[in-house]
Motif scaffolding. Sequence first.
Motif, mmCIF file in Angstrom:
data_model
loop_
_atom_site.group_PDB
_atom_site.id
_atom_site.type_symbol
_atom_site.label_atom_id
_atom_site.label_comp_id
_atom_site.label_asym_id
_atom_site.label_seq_id
_atom_site.Cartn_x
_atom_site.Cartn_y
_atom_site.Cartn_z
ATOM 1 N N SER A 9 12.933 88.209 78.300
ATOM 2 C CA SER A 9 12.374 88.009 76.833
ATOM 3 C C SER A 9 13.381 88.478 75.795
ATOM 4 C CB SER A 9 11.159 88.936 76.910
ATOM 5 O OG SER A 9 10.223 88.322 77.569
ATOM 6 N N GLU A 10 14.019 89.540 76.212
ATOM 7 C CA GLU A 10 15.282 90.108 75.036
ATOM 8 C C GLU A 10 16.390 88.912 74.812
ATOM 9 O OE1 GLU A 10 17.091 92.142 72.076
ATOM 10 O OE2 GLU A 10 15.000 92.566 72.995
ATOM 11 N N ARG A 13 14.902 86.383 72.590
ATOM 12 C CA ARG A 13 14.725 86.578 71.269
ATOM 13 C C ARG A 13 15.946 86.622 70.794
ATOM 14 N NH1 ARG A 13 10.897 90.328 73.645
ATOM 15 N NH2 ARG A 13 12.237 91.968 73.654
ATOM 16 N N SER A 40 5.808 82.634 71.852
ATOM 17 C CA SER A 40 5.819 84.105 72.247
ATOM 18 C C SER A 40 6.657 84.757 71.662
ATOM 19 C CB SER A 40 5.376 84.370 73.720
ATOM 20 O OG SER A 40 4.392 83.498 74.282
ATOM 21 N N ARG A 41 7.777 84.460 71.839
ATOM 22 C CA ARG A 41 9.291 85.102 71.238
ATOM 23 C C ARG A 41 9.065 85.370 69.811
ATOM 24 N NH1 ARG A 41 8.912 84.876 76.429
ATOM 25 N NH2 ARG A 41 7.399 86.332 75.748
ATOM 26 N N GLU A 44 6.942 87.931 68.899
ATOM 27 C CA GLU A 44 7.229 89.202 68.979
ATOM 28 C C GLU A 44 8.390 89.551 68.090
ATOM 29 O OE1 GLU A 44 7.249 88.852 74.009
ATOM 30 O OE2 GLU A 44 9.107 88.560 72.875
ATOM 31 N N LEU A 45 9.468 88.762 67.641
ATOM 32 C CA LEU A 45 10.354 88.713 66.713
ATOM 33 C C LEU A 45 9.642 89.035 65.354
ATOM 34 C CD1 LEU A 45 12.676 85.958 67.586
ATOM 35 C CD2 LEU A 45 13.252 88.340 67.425
ATOM 36 N N ARG A 46 8.535 88.440 65.000
ATOM 37 C CA ARG A 46 7.609 88.630 63.519
ATOM 38 C C ARG A 46 7.321 90.223 63.668
ATOM 39 N NH1 ARG A 46 4.736 83.162 63.998
ATOM 40 N NH2 ARG A 46 6.029 81.817 62.687
ATOM 41 N N ARG A 47 6.701 90.586 64.943
ATOM 42 C CA ARG A 47 6.454 92.048 65.160
ATOM 43 C C ARG A 47 7.241 92.947 65.214
ATOM 44 N NH1 ARG A 47 1.801 90.746 69.935
ATOM 45 N NH2 ARG A 47 0.213 90.103 68.448
ATOM 46 N N LEU A 48 8.668 92.681 65.030
ATOM 47 C CA LEU A 48 9.841 93.584 65.068
ATOM 48 C C LEU A 48 10.154 93.428 63.648
ATOM 49 C CD1 LEU A 48 11.736 92.693 68.332
ATOM 50 C CD2 LEU A 48 10.811 94.670 67.880
#
Length: 77
Positions: A9-10, A13, A40-41, A44-48
């Motif tokens: 995943s990382e 991203r 999904s990725r 996750e980036l938005r949440r970061l």
Amino acid sequence: MRNQKSSASESQRQRIIKALMIRPHNSHELRKLGCYQAPSRVLELRRLGFNITTERVSIWDDEGFPHDGIALYTLKR
């Protein structure tokens, strides 16, 4: 950074952010970069904290097939 071909995943991203820093990319293009779970990725980036917008577009792929309503992701600065 992990191996460029990694499906972690990382790594996905990082590939997505690198691509979006150049220009907007659609989900079909991101799959070609090895990011098969782009929604999904991107979430996750938005949440970061990355400001990534999604627009629905229609494209013709490399094989000449039309695809309607695919996601076009844009990194806002």
